[in-house]
Enzyme design. Structure first.
Site, short mmCIF file in Angstrom:
data_model
loop_
_atom_site.label_atom_id
_atom_site.label_comp_id
_atom_site.label_asym_id
_atom_site.label_seq_id
_atom_site.Cartn_x
_atom_site.Cartn_y
_atom_site.Cartn_z
N ASP A 3 15.20 25.43 20.32
CA ASP A 3 16.29 24.44 20.32
C ASP A 3 17.47 24.98 21.11
O ASP A 3 17.70 26.19 21.14
CB ASP A 3 16.73 24.12 18.88
CG ASP A 3 17.71 22.96 18.86
OD1 ASP A 3 17.23 21.80 19.02
OD2 ASP A 3 18.92 23.16 18.73
N1 LIG Z 1 15.63 21.15 33.11
C1 LIG Z 1 16.66 21.63 32.38
N2 LIG Z 1 16.70 21.37 31.04
C2 LIG Z 1 17.75 21.89 30.35
C3 LIG Z 1 18.76 22.64 30.94
N3 LIG Z 1 19.65 22.98 29.97
C4 LIG Z 1 19.19 22.47 28.80
N4 LIG Z 1 18.03 21.82 29.04
C5 LIG Z 1 17.18 21.11 28.08
O1 LIG Z 1 17.97 20.43 27.11
C6 LIG Z 1 17.11 20.16 26.00
C7 LIG Z 1 17.89 20.49 24.74
O2 LIG Z 1 17.41 19.65 23.71
P1 LIG Z 1 16.51 20.21 22.49
O3 LIG Z 1 16.75 19.30 21.32
O4 LIG Z 1 16.69 21.66 22.33
O5 LIG Z 1 15.01 20.03 22.98
P2 LIG Z 1 14.26 18.68 23.34
O6 LIG Z 1 14.30 18.49 24.82
O7 LIG Z 1 14.74 17.55 22.49
O8 LIG Z 1 12.75 19.02 22.98
P3 LIG Z 1 12.20 19.53 21.55
O9 LIG Z 1 11.97 21.00 21.71
O10 LIG Z 1 10.91 18.75 21.39
O11 LIG Z 1 13.24 19.20 20.52
C8 LIG Z 1 15.88 21.06 26.16
O12 LIG Z 1 14.77 20.31 26.61
C9 LIG Z 1 16.34 22.03 27.23
O13 LIG Z 1 15.26 22.58 27.96
C10 LIG Z 1 18.67 22.88 32.36
O14 LIG Z 1 19.53 23.52 32.98
N5 LIG Z 1 17.61 22.37 33.03
#
Ligand SMILES: Nc1nc2c(ncn2[C@@H]2O[C@H](COP(=O)(O)OP(=O)(O)OP(=O)(O)O)[C@@H](O)[C@H]2O)c(=O)[nH]1
Length: 203
Positions: free
Chosen positions: A80
């Site tokens: 996360d």
């Molecule tokens: N491509 C990319 N994604 C980023 C970056 N910074 C943050 N993220 C993404 O922001 C999202 C943060 O949301 P989370 O709730 O942690 O994860 P999610 O995408 O909802 O996916 P889950 O693990 O299924 O919860 C993650 O998918 C991170 O990989 C970046 O610089 N580049």
């Protein structure tokens, strides 16, 4: 008879394209089972005073443990990321106007991006890590924000901090301190070390 992938493999409890891309690029074999849980409700239970690293760890833990139920024999990796900036916690923007508000708030401030990873098996947490990167945000004009989102929305709707550092998101920052993978959304170096310790990756 359970297949190899259901006995000794690694499950990524995530729908995140960025996390999948990190493991793919690192040559780590896994299968994905996104965690189906209400992250915002869980975060609310932790309360407004909860430290951002605690929230990230608890959400990563909840994701891993919830998927353990579907893969009881396998190592399950939950992760996360969340942003703390100016005393506020931020998750992914819900809509474009949210993204505008987030970026206006970030302008000229230091953003702390916390990324956590938890590895569990059979409902037991085996390893956990949370890392933080500090990103100094440039002064962002309303005109820049609109032009930026004309190019980056809705792609950044899945990104906490409203940016993809590997894309135009890099234009938001004057300086970045911390691990690149932490910024992308997972402390990958710690995850690889954990997998070596747990025998899931050859040293
Ligand atoms: N491509 C990319 N994604 C980023 C970056 N910074 C943050 N993220 C993404 O922001 C999202 C943060 O949301 P989370 O709730 O942690 O994860 P999610 O995408 O909802 O996916 P889950 O693990 O299924 O919860 C993650 O998918 C991170 O990989 C970046 O610089 N580049």
């Amino acid at each position: 008879m359970a297949s190899q992938s259901e006995t000794g493999g690694l499950v990524l409890a995530s729908k995140s394209a960025s996390r999948r891309a990190m493991l793919d690029a690192a040559g780590v074999a896994y299968r994905s089972i996104p965690a189906d849980l209400d992250e915002r409700a869980l975060e609310a239970q932790l309360g407004p005073a909860a430290r951002p690293q605690t929230v990230a760890l608890e959400l990563a833990r909840a994701k891993a443990l919830s998927v353990c139920l579907q893969a009881p024999e396998e190592l399950v990796l939950g992760s996360d990321s969340l942003v703390e900036c100016g005393g506020r916690r931020f998750d992914k923007p819900a809509c474009r106007s949210d993204a505008v508000e987030h970026l206006r708030f970030f302008s000229g401030k230091v953003m702390h991006l916390h990324s956590a990873a938890v590895i569990a098996r059979g409902g037991e947490v085996l390893r956990s890590q949370v890392s933080v990167a500090s990103l100094q945000v440039a002064q962002l004009s309303d005109r820049f924000i609109e032009d930026y989102l004309d190019h980056e929305w809705p792609a950044v709707s899945g990104c906490v901090g409203v940016f993809r550092i590997e894309g135009r998101g890099v234009q938001l920052f004057r300086a970045i301190e911390g691990d690149h993978f932490t910024v992308l959304g997972m402390p990958l170096l710690a995850v690889l070390q954990f997998l070596r310790e747990l025998g899931a990756l050859s040293p």
